[in-house]
Motif scaffolding. Structure first.
Motif, PDB file in Angstrom:
ATOM      1  N   ALA A 235       6.787  -0.906  -5.784  1.00 39.55           N
ATOM      2  CA  ALA A 235       6.085  -0.023  -4.854  1.00 39.55           C
ATOM      3  C   ALA A 235       5.197  -0.817  -3.906  1.00 39.55           C
ATOM      4  O   ALA A 235       5.076  -0.480  -2.715  1.00 39.55           O
ATOM      5  CB  ALA A 235       5.247   0.993  -5.634  1.00 39.55           C
ATOM      6  N   THR A 236       4.583  -1.866  -4.412  1.00 41.41           N
ATOM      7  CA  THR A 236       3.727  -2.696  -3.562  1.00 41.41           C
ATOM      8  C   THR A 236       4.528  -3.337  -2.433  1.00 41.41           C
ATOM      9  O   THR A 236       4.104  -3.344  -1.265  1.00 41.41           O
ATOM     10  CB  THR A 236       3.045  -3.784  -4.414  1.00 41.41           C
ATOM     11  OG1 THR A 236       2.205  -3.155  -5.393  1.00 41.41           O
ATOM     12  CG2 THR A 236       2.211  -4.710  -3.547  1.00 41.41           C
ATOM     13  N   TYR A 237       5.705  -3.852  -2.761  1.00 33.18           N
ATOM     14  CA  TYR A 237       6.531  -4.497  -1.728  1.00 33.18           C
ATOM     15  C   TYR A 237       7.122  -3.465  -0.762  1.00 33.18           C
ATOM     16  O   TYR A 237       7.253  -3.727   0.441  1.00 33.18           O
ATOM     17  CB  TYR A 237       7.624  -5.334  -2.391  1.00 33.18           C
ATOM     18  CG  TYR A 237       7.099  -6.611  -2.990  1.00 33.18           C
ATOM     19  CD1 TYR A 237       6.679  -7.657  -2.175  1.00 33.18           C
ATOM     20  CD2 TYR A 237       7.008  -6.772  -4.370  1.00 33.18           C
ATOM     21  CE1 TYR A 237       6.176  -8.828  -2.727  1.00 33.18           C
ATOM     22  CE2 TYR A 237       6.505  -7.934  -4.922  1.00 33.18           C
ATOM     23  CZ  TYR A 237       6.089  -8.956  -4.089  1.00 33.18           C
ATOM     24  OH  TYR A 237       5.586 -10.109  -4.628  1.00 33.18           O
ATOM     25  N   VAL A 238       7.480  -2.289  -1.267  1.00 32.73           N
ATOM     26  CA  VAL A 238       7.976  -1.239  -0.380  1.00 32.73           C
ATOM     27  C   VAL A 238       6.869  -0.811   0.584  1.00 32.73           C
ATOM     28  O   VAL A 238       7.111  -0.605   1.790  1.00 32.73           O
ATOM     29  CB  VAL A 238       8.482  -0.035  -1.194  1.00 32.73           C
ATOM     30  CG1 VAL A 238       8.794   1.139  -0.272  1.00 32.73           C
ATOM     31  CG2 VAL A 238       9.718  -0.411  -2.007  1.00 32.73           C
ATOM     32  N   GLU A 239       5.664  -0.683   0.072  1.00 35.79           N
ATOM     33  CA  GLU A 239       4.532  -0.298   0.922  1.00 35.79           C
ATOM     34  C   GLU A 239       4.291  -1.335   2.018  1.00 35.79           C
ATOM     35  O   GLU A 239       4.084  -0.992   3.193  1.00 35.79           O
ATOM     36  CB  GLU A 239       3.281  -0.136   0.065  1.00 35.79           C
ATOM     37  CG  GLU A 239       2.052   0.278   0.873  1.00 35.79           C
ATOM     38  CD  GLU A 239       0.792   0.322   0.033  1.00 35.79           C
ATOM     39  OE1 GLU A 239      -0.280   0.624   0.591  1.00 35.79           O
ATOM     40  OE2 GLU A 239       0.867   0.035  -1.184  1.00 35.79           O
ATOM     41  N   ARG A 240       4.331  -2.600   1.666  1.00 30.41           N
ATOM     42  CA  ARG A 240       4.147  -3.650   2.679  1.00 30.41           C
ATOM     43  C   ARG A 240       5.254  -3.599   3.721  1.00 30.41           C
ATOM     44  O   ARG A 240       5.000  -3.778   4.932  1.00 30.41           O
ATOM     45  CB  ARG A 240       4.132  -5.022   1.997  1.00 30.41           C
ATOM     46  CG  ARG A 240       2.910  -5.295   1.144  1.00 30.41           C
ATOM     47  CD  ARG A 240       3.038  -6.670   0.516  1.00 30.41           C
ATOM     48  NE  ARG A 240       1.918  -6.975  -0.363  1.00 30.41           N
ATOM     49  CZ  ARG A 240       1.861  -8.055  -1.118  1.00 30.41           C
ATOM     50  NH1 ARG A 240       2.872  -8.929  -1.121  1.00 30.41           N
ATOM     51  NH2 ARG A 240       0.813  -8.274  -1.885  1.00 30.41           N
ATOM     52  N   TRP A 241       6.474  -3.376   3.271  1.00 30.07           N
ATOM     53  CA  TRP A 241       7.596  -3.314   4.208  1.00 30.07           C
ATOM     54  C   TRP A 241       7.423  -2.152   5.169  1.00 30.07           C
ATOM     55  O   TRP A 241       7.666  -2.278   6.378  1.00 30.07           O
ATOM     56  CB  TRP A 241       8.893  -3.173   3.406  1.00 30.07           C
ATOM     57  CG  TRP A 241      10.087  -2.855   4.252  1.00 30.07           C
ATOM     58  CD1 TRP A 241      10.733  -3.687   5.118  1.00 30.07           C
ATOM     59  CD2 TRP A 241      10.772  -1.583   4.314  1.00 30.07           C
ATOM     60  NE1 TRP A 241      11.783  -3.038   5.716  1.00 30.07           N
ATOM     61  CE2 TRP A 241      11.835  -1.748   5.248  1.00 30.07           C
ATOM     62  CE3 TRP A 241      10.617  -0.371   3.679  1.00 30.07           C
ATOM     63  CZ2 TRP A 241      12.711  -0.718   5.554  1.00 30.07           C
ATOM     64  CZ3 TRP A 241      11.477   0.654   3.970  1.00 30.07           C
ATOM     65  CH2 TRP A 241      12.516   0.485   4.900  1.00 30.07           C
ATOM     66  N   CYS A 242       6.983  -1.020   4.647  1.00 28.11           N
ATOM     67  CA  CYS A 242       6.789   0.149   5.512  1.00 28.11           C
ATOM     68  C   CYS A 242       5.739  -0.129   6.587  1.00 28.11           C
ATOM     69  O   CYS A 242       5.895   0.272   7.753  1.00 28.11           O
ATOM     70  CB  CYS A 242       6.365   1.361   4.690  1.00 28.11           C
ATOM     71  SG  CYS A 242       7.678   2.073   3.674  1.00 28.11           S
TER      72      CYS A 242
END
Length: 483
Positions: A235-242
């Motif tokens: 979730a942390t990496y998805v959030e950064r990507w977004c």
């Protein structure tokens, strides 16, 4: 001598670590006040270790002052309050000290580069994992003791109207531990904490029983803390990507939605199954290890745990302990690892007997021994055995012997476990659990402690001091003896 108050201890520590201007971060774990310092050359380490409340110091990625369980939780807020007061009173002179601050920062950079050789990716990763789980230890301890008390009442047939309430109190945290792990994981890796907790909550939601993945119906809690950790990390990496492409005007709507949706789907249709398989493998491996190679496994685990404590990497075992507690109700590894502390106590007692003319080190041992008996080993490690060299190795031998003792009974079918993590030594008795009842379990654990004490003492007395009694110049109470 009376114990100094938390505010007095904080006030005494602050000037000895270079003052408020030298402190850039403050945190604490179970036993240590962890300080980020601009310039460690400003620390008066000898005076710091001479403070009555200080049990030892550890110069690692952060500067760690060992205060002991309970004490550190009271001193830390007082220390933070002092920092706030000092910052307010010195704000008007900040510009005049900018040059000094720059020099201090340069010194910190030089020291950081010198320590970079030890900052290997593996050690850094283990420390980050430890940072996720260490804040959970107080709840694990409290719930574990309540669970043990409830079990005693059930076995004794006492207070039947109260035991369901105790079971609910003890089990509530464990049923939602995945959420807390997810929250802390996002915090540690730079994500939004509540989003990490939201994704991890999918794992324990009862409705996952209606989801089928890999041809199997998922079970609530499948994957446990390992699944929660990986889900929140994703979730942390998805959030950064977004955040790299979502317009700022839509960020508050799109980013959290996509973070929870994408990470949640991957968790349901991949991570829960994979983490569940890994968690099952951990439990199976622990059972096989102790039932087939019990004495040898105990010897290795008990003998190697002190070096892990010395390096500060022992906290990285928390996910394994937590997984075993989730699966089996207790961790069979902690009582074996606790034998390292018994070997350390035995070694310290031998040093105390052999070096009867060294008043400084005998005073250090008298101060640190009560904490050592309760499983807080850092004061004895950094104040006694490591500086002397050989006693550290003979303490490991004592830990290996105690671990082999408990491991041997595992091969006979007598499992000794702990319902929570954190304490060891004598403090572990209220948390003991096993498959033979509390009496035999406590007796085996006590036998392991006694074995660790005796072997640690004998090995140190006979081989740990090179066959001679060194003469030392008396030093200030609490200072680390010379190697």
């Amino acid at each position: 001598m009376s114990t100094p108050s938390p505010s007095a201890t904080a006030a005494a520590i602050l000037p000895l670590v270079g003052g408020a201007a030298n402190v850039v971060s403050v945190a604490h774990c179970m036993t240590r006040l962890r300080l980020g310092l601009r310039d460690r050359s400003l620390v008066d380490e000898d005076a710091l270790k001479a403070l009555p409340a200080v049990l030892g110091v550890v110069d690692d990625d952060t500067y760690q002052i060992v205060l002991g369980p309970g004490a550190v939780a009271r001193v830390t807020p007082e220390f933070e309050a002092l920092l706030t007061t000092s910052a307010a009173s010195t704000a008007s002179t900040a510009s005049a000290t900018s040059t000094a601050a720059e020099l201090a920062s340069r010194g910190a950079d030089l020291k950081a580069s010198r320590r970079q050789r030890n900052a290997t990716p593996l050690k850094l990763a283990l420390r980050r994992i430890a940072n996720i789980f260490v804040p959970l230890i107080p709840a694990l301890i409290g719930c574990g003791i309540i669970a043990g008390l409830g079990g005693l009442l059930v076995n004794a047939g006492l207070l039947p109207s109260l035991t369901p309430a105790l079971a609910a109190i003890a089990s509530g945290f464990m049923s939602l531990i995945a959420v807390f792990v997810g929250y802390n994981t996002a915090t540690e890796f730079g994500g939004t904490p509540i989003l990490g907790g939201a994704v991890a909550a999918v794992i324990v939601y009862a409705g996952v029983a209606k989801v089928t993945a890999f041809g199997m119906t998922l079970a609530p809690g499948q994957g446990g803390v390992l699944g929660a950790l990986t889900a929140a990390l994703l979730a942390t990496y998805v959030e950064r990507w977004c955040r790299t492409w979502v317009p700022e005007t839509l960020d508050v709507l799109v980013t959290p939605t996509l973070t929870v949706l994408l990470s949640g789907l991957v968790t349901l249709y991949g991570l829960m199954y994979a983490a569940g398989e890994i968690s099952s493998a951990i439990g199976t491996a622990a059972d096989w290890l102790l039932s087939t190679t019990g004495a040898f496994a105990g010897l290795v685990l008990g003998g190697l745990f002190l070096p892990l404590v010395m390096l500060g990497l022992h906290q990285a075992l928390i996910p394994i302990h937590t997984t075993l507690i989730e699966q089996q109700g207790y961790t069979v590894l902690l009582p074996i690892l606790a034998m390292a502390g018994a070997g350390q106590v035995g070694a310290a007692l031998a040093v105390y007997v052999r070096l009867r003319h060294d008043h400084s080190i005998r005073t250090t041992i008298r101060s640190a021994l009560p904490a050592g008996l309760l499983g807080v080993g850092e004061p004895l490690i950094y104040g006694v055995s490591l500086p002397l060299g050989r006693p550290f190795l003979t303490a490991c031998a004592g830990g290996a012997a105690g671990g082999a003792f408990i491991g041997f009974f595992s091969t006979l079918g007598d499992r000794v476990g702990s319902t929570a993590i954190g304490p060891s030594g004598w403090a572990l008795f209220p948390l003991l659990s096993g498959n033979r009842g509390l009496g035999p379990t406590a007796a085996i654990y006590a036998g392991g402690l006694l074995t660790g004490y005796v072997v640690g003492f004998a090995a140190t007395y006979l081989f740990g001091l090179g066959g001679r009694q060194p003469e030392r110049t008396p030093t200030t109470h609490g200072q680390r003896p010379a190697a």
